[in-house]
Motif scaffolding. Sequence first.
Motif, PDB file in Angstrom:
ATOM      1  N   GLY A  38       0.500  -1.827   0.451  1.00 21.03           N
ATOM      2  CA  GLY A  38       0.079   0.106   0.168  1.00 21.03           C
ATOM      3  C   GLY A  38       0.833   1.697   0.040  1.00 21.03           C
ATOM      4  N   LEU A  39       2.150   1.300  -0.179  1.00 23.42           N
ATOM      5  CA  LEU A  39       3.171   2.373  -0.273  1.00 23.42           C
ATOM      6  C   LEU A  39       3.606   2.724  -1.479  1.00 23.42           C
ATOM      7  N   ALA A  40       3.052   3.919  -1.760  1.00 22.54           N
ATOM      8  CA  ALA A  40       4.196   4.440  -2.981  1.00 22.54           C
ATOM      9  C   ALA A  40       4.814   5.644  -2.664  1.00 22.54           C
ATOM     10  N   LEU A  41       5.724   5.268  -3.439  1.00 21.46           N
ATOM     11  CA  LEU A  41       7.566   6.579  -3.392  1.00 21.46           C
ATOM     12  C   LEU A  41       7.910   7.374  -4.101  1.00 21.46           C
ATOM     13  N   PRO A  42       6.539   8.224  -4.968  1.00 19.69           N
ATOM     14  CA  PRO A  42       7.285   8.944  -6.258  1.00 19.69           C
ATOM     15  C   PRO A  42       8.490  10.126  -5.426  1.00 19.69           C
ATOM     16  N   GLN A  43       8.737  10.693  -6.675  1.00 22.36           N
ATOM     17  CA  GLN A  43      10.066  11.609  -6.677  1.00 22.36           C
ATOM     18  C   GLN A  43      10.109  12.585  -7.771  1.00 22.36           C
ATOM     19  N   THR A  44      11.104  14.018  -7.124  1.00 23.36           N
ATOM     20  CA  THR A  44      11.101  15.030  -8.153  1.00 23.36           C
ATOM     21  C   THR A  44      12.065  15.422  -8.016  1.00 23.36           C
ATOM     22  N   ARG A  45      12.542  16.713  -8.709  1.00 26.49           N
ATOM     23  CA  ARG A  45      13.831  17.832  -8.417  1.00 26.49           C
ATOM     24  C   ARG A  45      13.332  18.863  -8.485  1.00 26.49           C
ATOM     25  N   ALA A  46      13.328  19.715  -7.663  1.00 27.63           N
ATOM     26  CA  ALA A  46      13.089  21.165  -7.068  1.00 27.63           C
ATOM     27  C   ALA A  46      14.188  22.152  -6.843  1.00 27.63           C
ATOM     28  N   PRO A  47      14.085  23.745  -6.768  1.00 28.12           N
ATOM     29  CA  PRO A  47      14.743  24.072  -6.221  1.00 28.12           C
ATOM     30  C   PRO A  47      14.891  24.724  -4.420  1.00 28.12           C
ATOM     31  N   ILE A  48      15.165  23.820  -3.387  1.00 27.05           N
ATOM     32  CA  ILE A  48      14.629  23.557  -2.563  1.00 27.05           C
ATOM     33  C   ILE A  48      16.550  24.510  -1.631  1.00 27.05           C
ATOM     34  N   LYS A  49      16.058  24.992  -0.388  1.00 28.35           N
ATOM     35  CA  LYS A  49      17.046  25.098   0.208  1.00 28.35           C
ATOM     36  C   LYS A  49      18.558  24.140   1.124  1.00 28.35           C
ATOM     37  N   GLN A  50      17.134  22.836   1.890  1.00 28.30           N
ATOM     38  CA  GLN A  50      18.056  21.491   1.915  1.00 28.30           C
ATOM     39  C   GLN A  50      17.865  20.772   1.058  1.00 28.30           C
ATOM     40  N   GLU A  51      18.697  20.301   0.846  1.00 31.94           N
ATOM     41  CA  GLU A  51      19.040  18.773  -0.537  1.00 31.94           C
ATOM     42  C   GLU A  51      18.177  17.874  -0.524  1.00 31.94           C
ATOM     43  N   PHE A  52      17.012  17.751   0.292  1.00 33.51           N
ATOM     44  CA  PHE A  52      15.650  16.652   0.560  1.00 33.51           C
ATOM     45  C   PHE A  52      15.105  17.526   1.102  1.00 33.51           C
ATOM     46  N   ALA A  53      13.565  17.852   0.769  1.00 29.89           N
ATOM     47  CA  ALA A  53      12.415  17.812   1.564  1.00 29.89           C
ATOM     48  C   ALA A  53      11.368  16.571   0.936  1.00 29.89           C
TER      49      ALA A  53
END
Length: 463
Positions: A61-76
Amino acid sequence: MSFEDYLVIPTVIELKSTDKTEALRELALGVCKAADVRRQKAVIDEMLKREESSSTFIGHGLALPQTRAPIKQEFAIAVGKSSAGIPYDAARNALAQIVVLLVAREDADTNRQVQILSELATFFKSSEIRDLIIKSETPVDMRAVVLALKKGGVDEKPSRPAKKPAGPVLSSAMVLARETKSSAIMIFADCVKENDFLEQTRSKNRIIIVTNNKTRFDPTKDKRIIGVVQAPPIPASRTGQIKIGILLALSRNLLTKEDKIVCVSGNSKNNQFDTIVAIDVALEYDFFFLNSQDLLPPDVKPEVLERVIGLAGEIAVEGREGKPAGTIFVLGDTNSVNAYVRQLIINPFRGYSEAERNIMDPGLAETIKEFASIDGAFIVTGDGIVLSAGSYLRPQPIKEVELLPGGLGARHIAAAGITACTNCLAITISESTGMVTLFKGGAMMMSLSRPVSKDGDKVQSYP
């Protein structure tokens, strides 16, 4: 930093839409707002484009979508839930009830990204965590959940009870460890729901934890814990648990061939420890070492071995769309292995970036399971890059291969042969029995049978 440090929205978001695209858009907009991202359309478009090329549903029942964005931290990171479930273009029409979105900065470390995805998959696959999120009628604070888990459980209680005395099994284990001069106590933590057994284990012995959910433990807070081993989701008897635990502890150099160890195991259904075994590694598991002192080939990372064994167990249990599937994973020494490989089909992994072919990425699991139905082997580098599937092994052993037990066929012979002429590991899954077998140096290192419960088709869960 652990994944909870990247939660830009600590509270689980109640997804209003039951349409996959709209639900993902809803989650992404929440992250963009929290992380102050203005190019929201570009972020959402990349996420949806990734979904079109490969579904990020990983089961349970789990999904892990991903994308990229100009964020301050390395990940969000943000977590969304849908109690009703979202149709997610998954095998067997499975529904996604928990969706965890990982947003990476443009210059984010790819290896760290894969590691975080692996941590998220391990954490949210826990039935305890899933039930807490899905069944809760009030907003769930994920940071509080992780903190509570590390303290010993996710039950919300006003205060913790006084320390309990060690039960008879733990007490006996400590006495046995002292009398046998064991170097460590290995505890299979998934047998119990809380972590108070660590407080009850009042022993100076080193402790090795074997668990499906490493997030439960923080070794920095207990110096006795010398390592936390990721237990694969393989249904196993207590003997099987111990085999896997010792194999993986040896692969991480938490144990040596000369060590003695006391293992404490049990049954998660009873929520208690009920088994103690004292083991002299050299006497009981000398076949792990065969002709060398080193368990793993020099180029194979322990976490990659853990992941491959875990995938092998999932294939053994689930097969493909409920039907049995058998395959081979050849791990490590790929330069030598490739000299004995011929493709049976066009290589489905050719042309993709190494990040997309990293076996540590939980999003690759469903792809691996699909290709497991193809005749041939998966060739995997020691750091987890899948080079090919549907590969025909043509080994030319430089030494005589051990006679295999009756009932093992061409797949197992090929696995034994490729390990006899190269310094690799081979892991096979039997299509007929679901048995998982490890080969090294032309011989069987270990085999794990797939137990079936009294309910017939249902496979017993890993205790």
